[in-house]
Structures are given as structure tokens and as C-alpha cells.
Write a protein that holds these residues in place. Structure first.
Motif, PDB file in Angstrom:
ATOM      1  N   TYR A  49       0.871  -1.181   0.000  1.00 20.39           N
ATOM      2  CA  TYR A  49       0.000   0.000   0.000  1.00 20.39           C
ATOM      3  C   TYR A  49       0.907   1.230   0.000  1.00 20.39           C
ATOM      4  O   TYR A  49       1.374   1.660   1.053  1.00 20.39           O
ATOM      5  N   PRO A  50       1.188   1.818  -1.179  1.00 20.01           N
ATOM      6  CA  PRO A  50       2.084   2.984  -1.209  1.00 20.01           C
ATOM      7  C   PRO A  50       1.441   4.204  -0.552  1.00 20.01           C
ATOM      8  O   PRO A  50       0.391   4.679  -0.984  1.00 20.01           O
ATOM      9  N   LEU A  51       2.078   4.701   0.494  1.00 17.92           N
ATOM     10  CA  LEU A  51       1.636   5.926   1.158  1.00 17.92           C
ATOM     11  C   LEU A  51       2.371   7.094   0.526  1.00 17.92           C
ATOM     12  O   LEU A  51       3.605   7.102   0.468  1.00 17.92           O
ATOM     13  N   THR A  52       1.629   8.084   0.039  1.00 20.26           N
ATOM     14  CA  THR A  52       2.238   9.225  -0.630  1.00 20.26           C
ATOM     15  C   THR A  52       1.881  10.512   0.096  1.00 20.26           C
ATOM     16  O   THR A  52       0.730  10.723   0.466  1.00 20.26           O
ATOM     17  N   VAL A  53       2.884  11.362   0.298  1.00 23.95           N
ATOM     18  CA  VAL A  53       2.696  12.674   0.918  1.00 23.95           C
ATOM     19  C   VAL A  53       3.353  13.697  -0.005  1.00 23.95           C
ATOM     20  O   VAL A  53       4.546  13.593  -0.300  1.00 23.95           O
ATOM     21  N   LEU A  54       2.575  14.679  -0.458  1.00 24.09           N
ATOM     22  CA  LEU A  54       3.044  15.619  -1.472  1.00 24.09           C
ATOM     23  C   LEU A  54       2.810  17.052  -1.018  1.00 24.09           C
ATOM     24  O   LEU A  54       1.734  17.389  -0.528  1.00 24.09           O
TER      25      LEU A  54
END
Length: 375
Positions: A160-165
Motif C-alpha cells: 500500500y504505497p503511502l504518498t505525501v506531497l
């Protein structure tokens, strides 16, 4: 004069044969075949060098093209494209310029090089269109956070790729291969990001777990963020475009990484994510940033992460209530629902411009509006 149109090859072979075997004046022989002596000597010379094949017609294309991109530069374009197969003409040109190369072709020329070498599909070109973009004015004013759709790895786990941008710079603050979407998994990862980059002023996320839950707008995870001084913003239900920049980041991640290889396990996923994130932040020109890289527009937050947050203080005269285990507070012999996420915390009730309507705050954030006029 040109050769007779009926059979120029037979005319040439016959002319050369007679010229070599018969002692006939050359000028007279050329006149008989309707050609100049210059043309006659040309065919004789080609026959001596190449035999009968020398009498074939040669291409009229020029031997060189003064406007064609030099072979060395064309090879540089193709090599960089091989390293980054999802990049187009603008990104490739900017990256070559950033690497110090001079006389780099314009994007349209690079696009033509890619097309000439079979590296551009027409359906991909048709997808490109100008978009109107909106962004926060400063880095760390808003971070967008979401999970990319999960996928299986060879070890039978799911990633489950967690992405913070960062909204302003498109800087990838975090890209983590997670085994699940639980708060206990996300919280320590987010803590490390806060320690490294500082606190954002606000974070935008959807309504799914662990930051949202159907029937209870705020979760314990969201309360933790608010307690740190981060404003929690939820996207509109069933409107993923609200998280547009992170959704676009997900498409890029899928196109440049996930769809191009398989992964042994979560460790392998993370190694690949770390490598690509470095390229995305520091090498890959971004169209919405006028082909700057995200790292050129990002800077760490001036708000440090505090391992022990300051005590909650609503100021003198504030009407404070403690949230009970069931998520309720008491006010004027009534019980009002605030949310289980705030169990054990103090909240403040503040009057609004409408009599009988009050806003409820947890730390700096308004979490509910209650109408105490209704029974």
C-alpha cells in the motif's frame, strides 16, 4: 540528355560494353546514345569500381542535412529517454540542459527524434492537454496525503504505497511501501517526516481510513494531527479530484515505476521507491513548475516537530468541556456529541454571531457547530 525511358539499365550496360570492347571514338559513341561525354565517363568509372551494380540508380537524397541534430546529441536524447521512458521532449531537454549540455535541440525536435525512433505512441500524444492549476503560495502551507491503490508482490504480501506531497512545490515529502492502511502503521512514518521536514500548516486527505471513518468524521489519528498544530482537511466524498496533485503523482508513479517492473517484497518496493523519489524530486522537470524540479521550489518548514506538544490552553474565560468516552460533552444539563476521536481531551465552546449556535474547537481547529436551541 537523359537515357531512353524504355530501359535505362540496358542502355547503360550496352554503352559500357561497346565502350570497352570496340575501338569507337568516345565522343561519337556518346552522341549515339544521347548523353554527354561527362555522363559517359561517369558510368564507365562506376562500372570499373563496382561492376554491373555501379550502373544502378543512386538515391537522390543529400549525403548530409545541415539542419539535422548531430548524431552525438541524438544519441544522448535516446539514452536519457531509455533511462526515463515516460519523459517527453520538454522534460528531456530541460534535464540535458541541467546536466550542462549546450546546443540542446528544442522540445519539438526532441519529440521528432523520439517519434523517428519509434518511442512515441500516437495515443499518448493525444492525451496531452493544457490544464488550469491551483496551488498554495508557500511550501508546507498544505500537504496532500493518500494511499495509492494496493498491489501484490512476489512474497504474497500486498503493498500500500503511502504518498505525501507538498501542494506548492509538488515535492514528494514521503513515499512509503506499507503493509496495510492502519493508523499504527502510518503514524510512526509520518512522525519521521515531521522530524525531517517540520510541520505543515494543513494536511488534505480523503475520508477513508485511517484519517477518516464513515459515521465519525474525525478519527483518533486526525485528532493526533490537530494536537500537533496541523489543520486537518478532508476532501469531498466521492470527489478524488480534490486531491488532484496527489492523484496526478499516483499516475506518474504508476507510469514510471509500478507498471514497468515486478517486486519481490516490500523491502524491494521501498528500495525502488527511494530511487525513483530522488529522481522525481531532484531530476525530473515538472510541467506545472515551468520545468523546474520540485526540490528547487521546496524548503523545510519553520515549524519544528515537538516530541511533547505544549499543554492545550484555550485562554482565560474559555468555556471548556472534557470529552467523555462515548464522544459526548455535557452543556446545560444536555449531552452533545463531539466525537470519540477526542475522548479524554478538553474542547472549547465559542459563541457565534447566531444566538444559540456554538462552535466547538479542539486546539486551533473548529470540529463541530452545535445548535443548542433545539431540544
Amino acid at each position: 540528355m537523359p537515357w531512353k525511358e524504355c530501359s535505362p539499365m540496358s542502355q547503360r550496360r550496352e554503352f559500357v560494353t561497346i565502350a570497352l570492347l570496340h575501338d569507337r571514338p568516345f565522343t561519337e559513341l556518346c552522341d549515339a546514345y544521347g548523353i554527354s561525354t561527362k555522363t559517359g565517363y561517369k558510368w564507365l568509372g562506376r562500372h570499373r569500381e563496382q561492376g554491373p551494380a555501379g550502373l544502378e540508380d543512386r538515391s537522390r537524397c543529400p549525403h548530409g542535412s545541415p539542419n539535422r541534430t548531430p548524431e552525438v546529441m541524438e544519441q544522448l536524447v535516446l539514452t536519457l529517454r531509455q533511462t526515463h521512458p515516460a519523459w517527453g521532449g520538454r522534460k528531456l531537454r530541460r534535464r540535458l540542459t541541467d546536466l550542462g549540455y549546450t546546443r540542446v535541440p528544442v522540445p519539438s525536435t526532441i519529440t521528432e527524434i523520439l517519434r523517428r525512433n519509434g518511442l512515441i505512441r500516437p495515443e499518448e500524444s493525444a492525451k496531452r492537454q493544457a490544464l488550469q492549476r491551483f496551488e498554495r503560495e508557500e511550501p508546507n502551507a498544505l500537504w496532500q496525503m493518500d494511499f495509492k491503490g494496493d498491489f501484490a508482490v512476489e512474497s504474497a504480501e500486498r503493498c500500500y504505497p503511502l504518498t505525501v506531497l507538498d501542494d506548492h512545490s509538488r515535492f514528494s515529502v514521503g513515499l512509503q511501501a506499507c503493509p496495510d492502511q492502519r493508523a499504527n502503521t502510518v503514524r510512526p512514518l509520518l512522525t519521521e517526516l515531521f522530524r525531517r521536514y517540520g510541520l505543515p500548516w494543513a494536511m488534505l486527505m480523503d475520508n477513508g481510513p485511517p484519517w477518516g471513518h464513515e459515521g465519525d468524521f474525525y478519527t483518533r489519528f486526525a485528532a493526533w494531527l490537530i494536537r500537533l498544530g496541523v489543520t486537518v482537511i478532508h476532501s469531498r466524498p466521492y470527489h478524488p479530484q480534490t486531491l488532484g496533485k496527489d492523484e496526478r503523482f499516483h499516475r506518474t508513479l504508476k507510469h514510471e515505476v509500478l507498471s514497468r517492473e515486478s517486486f519481490r517484497d516490500l523491502v524491494h518496493c521501498q528500495l525502488r521507491f527511494d530511487h525513483w523519489r530522488e529522481i522525481y524530486n531532484h531530476q525530473r522537470p515538472h510541467d506545472s513548475l515551468q520545468l523546474q524540479v520540485p526540490a528547487a521550489r521546496y524548503r523545510c518548514s519553520s515549524r519544528p516537530f515537538l516530541e511533547q506538544p505544549e499543554p492545550i490552553d484555550y485562554g482565560p474565560g474559555a468555556l471548556v468541556r472534557k470529552v467523555q468516552h462515548n464522544g459526548e460533552i455535557s452543556y446545560r444539563n444536555r449531552y452533545l456529541m463531539v466525537g470519540r476521536a477526542f475522548h479524554g481531551y478538553p474542547v472549547a465552546l465559542r459563541d457565534t454571531d447566531v444566538d444559540g449556535v456554538m462552535d466547538i474547537y479542539f486546539c486551533h481547529q473548529r470540529i463541530a457547530t452545535l445548535d443548542v436551541r433545539t431540544p
